[in-house]
Design an enzyme around this catalytic site. Structure first.
Site, mmCIF file in Angstrom:
data_model
loop_
_atom_site.group_PDB
_atom_site.id
_atom_site.type_symbol
_atom_site.label_atom_id
_atom_site.label_comp_id
_atom_site.label_asym_id
_atom_site.label_seq_id
_atom_site.Cartn_x
_atom_site.Cartn_y
_atom_site.Cartn_z
ATOM 1 N N ARG A 137 49.914 35.524 56.480
ATOM 2 C CA ARG A 137 50.022 35.466 55.023
ATOM 3 C C ARG A 137 51.289 34.741 54.585
ATOM 4 N NH1 ARG A 137 48.842 38.848 50.407
ATOM 5 N NH2 ARG A 137 47.371 39.995 51.657
ATOM 6 N N ARG B 202 44.150 36.546 45.411
ATOM 7 C CA ARG B 202 44.901 37.085 46.545
ATOM 8 C C ARG B 202 46.171 37.747 46.039
ATOM 9 N NH1 ARG B 202 43.242 35.668 51.311
ATOM 10 N NH2 ARG B 202 45.241 35.854 52.357
ATOM 11 N N LEU C 32 50.065 38.549 46.121
ATOM 12 C CA LEU C 32 51.243 37.791 46.568
ATOM 13 C C LEU C 32 52.284 38.751 47.138
ATOM 14 C CD1 LEU C 32 51.353 35.362 43.565
ATOM 15 C CD2 LEU C 32 50.925 34.723 45.944
ATOM 16 N N ASN D 202 49.933 36.438 35.141
ATOM 17 C CA ASN D 202 48.574 36.648 35.622
ATOM 18 C C ASN D 202 47.712 37.119 34.458
ATOM 19 O OD1 ASN D 202 46.444 36.920 37.555
ATOM 20 N ND2 ASN D 202 46.764 39.138 37.551
ATOM 21 N N HIS E 260 44.171 39.365 33.619
ATOM 22 C CA HIS E 260 43.254 40.333 34.227
ATOM 23 C C HIS E 260 42.240 40.796 33.182
ATOM 24 C CE1 HIS E 260 41.855 43.377 36.975
ATOM 25 N NE2 HIS E 260 41.830 44.193 35.957
ATOM 26 N N LEU F 258 49.668 45.911 42.314
ATOM 27 C CA LEU F 258 48.397 45.233 42.041
ATOM 28 C C LEU F 258 48.117 45.329 40.538
ATOM 29 C CD1 LEU F 258 45.642 43.962 42.903
ATOM 30 C CD2 LEU F 258 44.805 46.303 43.144
ATOM 31 N N GLU G 119 40.278 35.327 26.598
ATOM 32 C CA GLU G 119 41.222 34.853 27.620
ATOM 33 C C GLU G 119 41.657 33.425 27.282
ATOM 34 O OE1 GLU G 119 40.056 35.321 31.710
ATOM 35 O OE2 GLU G 119 39.167 37.275 31.368
HETATM 36 C C1 GRF Z 1 39.044 35.610 34.609
HETATM 37 O O1 GRF Z 1 38.114 36.548 34.165
HETATM 38 C C2 GRF Z 1 40.369 36.273 34.818
HETATM 39 O O2 GRF Z 1 40.589 37.337 33.958
HETATM 40 C C3 GRF Z 1 40.273 36.767 36.234
HETATM 41 O O3 GRF Z 1 39.516 35.818 36.906
HETATM 42 C C4 GRF Z 1 38.709 35.096 36.000
HETATM 43 C C5 GRF Z 1 39.067 33.657 36.158
HETATM 44 O O4 GRF Z 1 38.199 32.801 35.489
HETATM 45 N N1 GRF Z 1 41.591 36.965 36.781
HETATM 46 P P1 GRF Z 1 38.495 31.233 35.504
HETATM 47 O O5 GRF Z 1 38.585 30.815 36.980
HETATM 48 O O6 GRF Z 1 39.783 30.996 34.796
HETATM 49 O O7 GRF Z 1 37.313 30.603 34.843
#
Ligand code: GRF
Length: 213
Positions: A68, A94, A96, A110, A112, A147, A177
């Site tokens: 890793r 993954r 980190l 990040n 989520h 995580l 997003e």
């Molecule tokens: C998204 O739903 C994000 O929240 C998660 O993975 C997905 C990524 O989508 N971490 P994309 O690859 O940006 O289309």
């Protein structure tokens, strides 16, 4: 200070990467994407990088076997040699290690697809549905050793509809997003985020706040 140089890391489809690249293209974020690193050969993010004229590297973690840290050293090098000042994880699947995190203290974001700390891990949407949640959403946070547990920057709630499928709910979360991740990147590159322990203070002066509920 020059424009912040961003390194985006993706394992998949790359739609969040594209939303950030497009916001930069529209002049909404004063920064440049120096590199897209993708750890999965053939992933959609690579095709998007080509179409968006963003430089990219494919760094296949499987070619490093179980080492890793060797993968992460190579990953960090791709970023440091391009003077990256913000690392954006966009669908990077993954964990980190502390080694990598030390290279970019408080400089890794990040996204989520849940309202953290509920439903961390690889299946945020499915887990919220299976749990019978009435509201879920998305979280953008700074990355630490936990995580999906680092200091939260932005969140947006998204209601779960009666009879929602994982795909339908994921699609509604994803729309937000694409609005909030570029905004979080903008806040970071404009130096508007101040980390105080678990709390991230945001200087909103002159900006419109996104809806939270
Ligand atoms: C998204 O739903 C994000 O929240 C998660 O993975 C997905 C990524 O989508 N971490 P994309 O690859 O940006 O289309």
């Amino acid at each position: 200070m020059g424009r912040v140089r961003i390194g985006v890391i993706s394992s998949g489809r790359g739609s969040n990467f594209q939303s950030i690249a497009e916001a930069i293209g529209r002049g909404e974020i004063e920064a440049d994407i120096a590199i897209l690193v993708c750890n999965v050969p053939g992933a959609g993010a690579i095709e998007r990088a080509k179409n968006l004229n963003v430089p990219y590297v494919v760094l296949d973690h499987t070619s490093f076997g179980k080492d890793r840290e060797a993968f992460e050293r190579a990953l960090a090098l791709e970023l440091t040699k391009r003077d990256v000042g913000l690392v954006v994880l966009a669908g990077f699947m993954r964990l980190l290690s502390p080694y990598f995190l030390r290279q970019f203290p408080h400089q890794i974001l990040n996204i989520h697809p849940s309202l953290l700390p509920a439903f961390p891990g690889a299946h945020g949407i499915r887990d919220a549905l299976d749990h019978g949640a009435k509201v879920t959403g998305l979280t953008i946070h700074l990355v630490d050793e936990s995580l999906d547990g680092g200091p939260i920057v932005l969140q947006k709630a998204v209601p779960v509809a009666e009879g929602d499928s994982e795909e339908r709910l994921a699609a509604r979360v994803l729309e937000w997003e694409h609005v909030l991740y570029p905004l979080a990147v903008k806040l970071f590159v404009e130096g508007r985020l101040k980390v105080e322990g678990r709390r991230v203070r945001i200087d909103w002066s002159g900006l419109e706040r996104p809806p939270t509920p």
